[in-house]
Design a protein around this motif. Structure first.
Motif, PDB file in Angstrom:
ATOM      1  N   PHE A 295       0.820  -1.220   0.000  1.00  0.00           N
ATOM      2  CA  PHE A 295       0.000   0.000   0.000  1.00  0.00           C
ATOM      3  C   PHE A 295       0.853   1.270   0.000  1.00  0.00           C
ATOM      4  CE2 PHE A 295      -3.747  -2.504   0.731  1.00  0.00           C
ATOM      5  CZ  PHE A 295      -4.791  -1.702   0.280  1.00  0.00           C
ATOM      6  N   GLN A 321       2.235  -0.589  -6.246  1.00  0.00           N
ATOM      7  CA  GLN A 321       2.126  -0.222  -4.832  1.00  0.00           C
ATOM      8  C   GLN A 321       3.333  -0.659  -4.009  1.00  0.00           C
ATOM      9  OE1 GLN A 321      -1.578  -2.201  -3.903  1.00  0.00           O
ATOM     10  NE2 GLN A 321      -2.829  -0.491  -4.633  1.00  0.00           N
ATOM     11  N   THR A 330      -2.598   5.134  -5.958  1.00  0.00           N
ATOM     12  CA  THR A 330      -3.420   4.122  -6.629  1.00  0.00           C
ATOM     13  C   THR A 330      -4.626   3.666  -5.817  1.00  0.00           C
ATOM     14  OG1 THR A 330      -2.208   2.204  -5.765  1.00  0.00           O
ATOM     15  CG2 THR A 330      -1.349   3.227  -7.788  1.00  0.00           C
ATOM     16  N   VAL A 331      -4.810   4.244  -4.625  1.00  0.00           N
ATOM     17  CA  VAL A 331      -5.935   3.823  -3.791  1.00  0.00           C
ATOM     18  C   VAL A 331      -6.710   5.037  -3.285  1.00  0.00           C
ATOM     19  CG1 VAL A 331      -5.037   1.599  -3.020  1.00  0.00           C
ATOM     20  CG2 VAL A 331      -4.383   3.667  -1.800  1.00  0.00           C
ATOM     21  N   VAL A 342     -10.457  -1.621  -1.869  1.00  0.00           N
ATOM     22  CA  VAL A 342      -9.115  -1.039  -1.946  1.00  0.00           C
ATOM     23  C   VAL A 342      -8.056  -2.087  -2.316  1.00  0.00           C
ATOM     24  CG1 VAL A 342      -9.634   0.820  -0.346  1.00  0.00           C
ATOM     25  CG2 VAL A 342      -8.773  -1.349   0.555  1.00  0.00           C
TER      26      VAL A 342
END
Length: 651
Positions: A295, A321, A330-331, A342
């Motif tokens: 993430f 990520q 990207t989230v 997500v």
């Protein structure tokens, strides 16, 4: 903060070259007298409201003798504008032009309420340390607030430890940052180190980002709890003006007192992981593939190393990520707890690579989400409570096999009180001990340290918000070790042709089904939040809690805020009282346990509900329907979203 504010008012008043008039001086005298009266009567906010109403007072962090973000009080018309204020001799060059710009924009646009919100409160310790957004103001994380916090820490630690300057201080950081504030975790870590190095304290500053939230750990290795947090905050208030050299981050490069512990600590951590690795040979032969997403945070390298320690091939990283990105580009939300919405990139990559398990560590790698591909092609994203059921079964099963002659009564597992009671059910059947703590891993870590000090063995601990601790090498939730333990568990089950979801069902069949639901409402009005909980405490008459929630009879009520617990003979809660937050738990006659509580860091009212069935009660459809009905009743009767203008969770 308020004493500092008064000091600056007085300084501005006496400054001979600043524009002033007799009328203004008279007003200042009146206001200062009112200020002292307000302080004596604990009515500073009332005083400030009056001042803003009368003179359109503007609060700014921009112009201070401390080169920082200390509030300066200026009157409308004196100076008449930001431009004229810049000519005042007491205005010094600010160390961070980006935070200066934020305040100047608010000032220029007359956004007094936001200025007041930013500058009239300070960060406090919540369930997860000092947490806030980066930005200008005392309630945000920025250069000055970190310097002030570190100065307060220094003052407190100097009181507590006579050998503090021999022991030293450890500083770690993650990869978060904010361009608009010229703020980054690395920058803040350097400033933290500079404050301490300037006071001749040895500093162990990691040379690279590591899995670390913005929290303070004590000498025990666990997060601080009360009274340390309150005493540190007092010390911070006493040290708001930066000391000489507190801004001098060059000390990080020049001081012989700065050491880099990265290689040594990383090596020891990976060595410790071997204590919770039970099937290394099997791991090296598994045909399972794993996808891992960090993430945009710190987890990639550490999870890769952990898999190597356990004998696995490297997990497949999500390329978009894998590397740190403070914008989390990207989230929508960099929180794996939000579920499948997500995890899109991870799931699509896993399908492409024929990987059945997805592991997602959050940006600071202390939490873990897990998804498993099912035979029908759908993904099962496990909740924190479901993963805890699997971890609890796994850690105890491995312990039994490796220590067949050990005393089970010496074994403990822990969970926060808002988390699933599944570990309690396992403990009752297997004979080990289970304990609950207040929400927040600081309480778990502190209790584990106590248990270890008494010769006890702690196998596992968790909180429902996907925070897990396997073993006791660290005393905080750890997504890195949790990720590799899940991988070993899945690989072991694969040899028996069992999936994680199937094993979860077996755990529930043995120990009783535990169906849970957790969510929240947003509420930006503190008085409304307080009134919701006060209404519950005085539901049908003063000091009387509700006996029913809709059609559901309530067996017991526990109120951590007041210390009341109807289930105890003395009506007093076993868990510590927590007056600074709201939390009420209801135990229903149908076996459901539900908790309403406020968030320690966000404007949320959270609810937690769980149906705890006896072993053998396997009608999951009935249990799920009963849970849903109870949650609906809980929301309608106790929270009243429409009446209280609560905002439903959007994800």
């Amino acid at each position: 903060m308020f004493i500092a504010a008064l000091f600056i008012i007085a300084r501005s008043w006496k400054e001979p070259r600043c524009p002033s008039t007799e009328e203004w001086i008279q007003k200042m005298y009146i206001y200062i007298m009112e200020y002292y009266s307000a302080i004596r009567n604990n009515e500073f906010m009332k005083f400030l409201d009056k001042w803003m109403e009368l003179e359109n007072i503007i609060l700014s962090e921009t112009w201070t003798p401390a080169h920082g973000l200390m509030p300066t009080f200026t009157m409308k018309g004196l100076p008449t504008s930001v431009k004229s204020l810049r000519k005042c001799p007491y205005r010094h060059k600010l160390k961070n032009p980006k935070t200066k710009e934020q305040i100047e924009n608010l000032l220029r646009n007359g956004m007094n309420k936001e200025l007041r919100d930013r500058l009239c409160c300070r960060m406090t310790f919540g369930t997860a340390g000092l947490r806030s957004a980066m930005g200008a103001g005392f309630c945000y994380i920025n250069d000055l607030t970190v310097i002030q916090s570190t100065q307060g820490m220094y003052k407190y630690l100097e009181r507590c430890f006579s050998d503090f300057k021999q022991r030293g201080f450890v500083v770690g950081y993650d990869t978060r940052g904010q361009v608009t504030s010229s703020c980054s975790s690395q920058r803040l870590a350097k400033l933290t180190a500079a404050v301490l190095l300037a006071k001749d304290v040895p500093v162990y500053l990691f040379s690279r980002y590591v899995p670390t939230p913005f929290v303070v750990y004590w000498e025990t290795g666990a997060q601080i709890t009360s009274p340390h947090d309150k005493e540190i905050l007092k010390c911070i208030e006493e040290c708001v003006e930066p000391w000489n050299d507190s801004w001098n981050d060059n000390l990080v490069d020049t001081s012989p007192l700065k050491k880099d512990p990265l290689q040594d600590i990383c090596k020891k951590y990976m060595e410790d992981l071997k204590k919770i690795c039970f099937y290394r040979d099997l791991n090296s032969k598994t045909t399972l593939k794993f996808v891992h997403t960090s993430f945009h945070g710190v987890g990639h390298d550490y999870v890769q190393l952990a898999f190597q320690v356990f004998g696995f091939k490297p997990p497949i990283p999500v390329p978009e990520q894998k590397d740190p990105d403070p914008d989390f580009s990207t989230v929508k939300c960099p929180n794996p707890e939000e579920g499948e919405s997500v995890l899109e990139l991870s799931l699509r990559l896993a399908e492409k690579e024929n990987a059945r398990i997805v592991l997602a560590t959050d940006p600071d790698a202390d939490r873990l989400a897990v998804a498993e591909l099912q035979e029908n092609g759908h993904w099962k994203v496990f909740t924190g409570n479901e993963l805890a059921a699997l971890f609890g079964w796994w850690m105890f099963d491995c312990w039994k096999k490796n220590k067949p002659n050990a005393d089970v009564k010496n074994v403990y597992m822990l969970a926060t009180t808002v988390s699933s009671k599944i570990l309690k059910a396992i403990a009752l059947k297997e004979g080990f001990h289970f304990e609950e703590t207040l929400p927040g891993f600081k309480w778990i870590g502190s209790r584990i340290k106590d248990l270890l000090g008494h010769g006890k063995e702690v196998l596992f601990a968790f909180e429902e918000s996907i925070g897990f601790l396997c073993g006791t090498s660290v005393l905080d939730k750890d997504g890195v070790s949790a990720a590799v333990v899940v991988a070993e568990m899945a690989s072991f089950l694969e040899t028996r042709k069992v999936t994680l979801k199937e094993q979860l069902a077996k755990v529930y069949e043995i120990y009783g089904y535990h169906m849970s639901k957790t969510s929240y409402f947003l509420c930006y009005d503190p008085p409304t939040i307080k009134s919701i909980f006060e209404r519950i405490r005085n539901f049908e008459s003063p000091n009387e809690y509700p006996k029913f929630c809709g059609a559901f009879a309530i067996l017991h009520v526990r109120d951590i805020t007041t210390g009341y617990d109807s289930s105890q003979p003395n009506k007093k809660s076993v868990l510590p009282v927590s007056k600074n937050s709201q939390m009420i738990t209801f135990t229903f006659q149908n076996g459901c346990v539900a908790t309403l509580r406020t968030s320690g860091t966000e404007p949320k009212i959270k609810y937690y509900a769980e149906m705890c069935a006896s072993p053998g009660q396997s009608d999951t459809t009935f249990l799920e329907e009963e849970l849903k009905k109870l949650i609906d009743a809980l929301i309608e009767n106790f929270l009243e979203p429409s009446k209280n203008a609560l905002v439903w969770r959007s994800v």
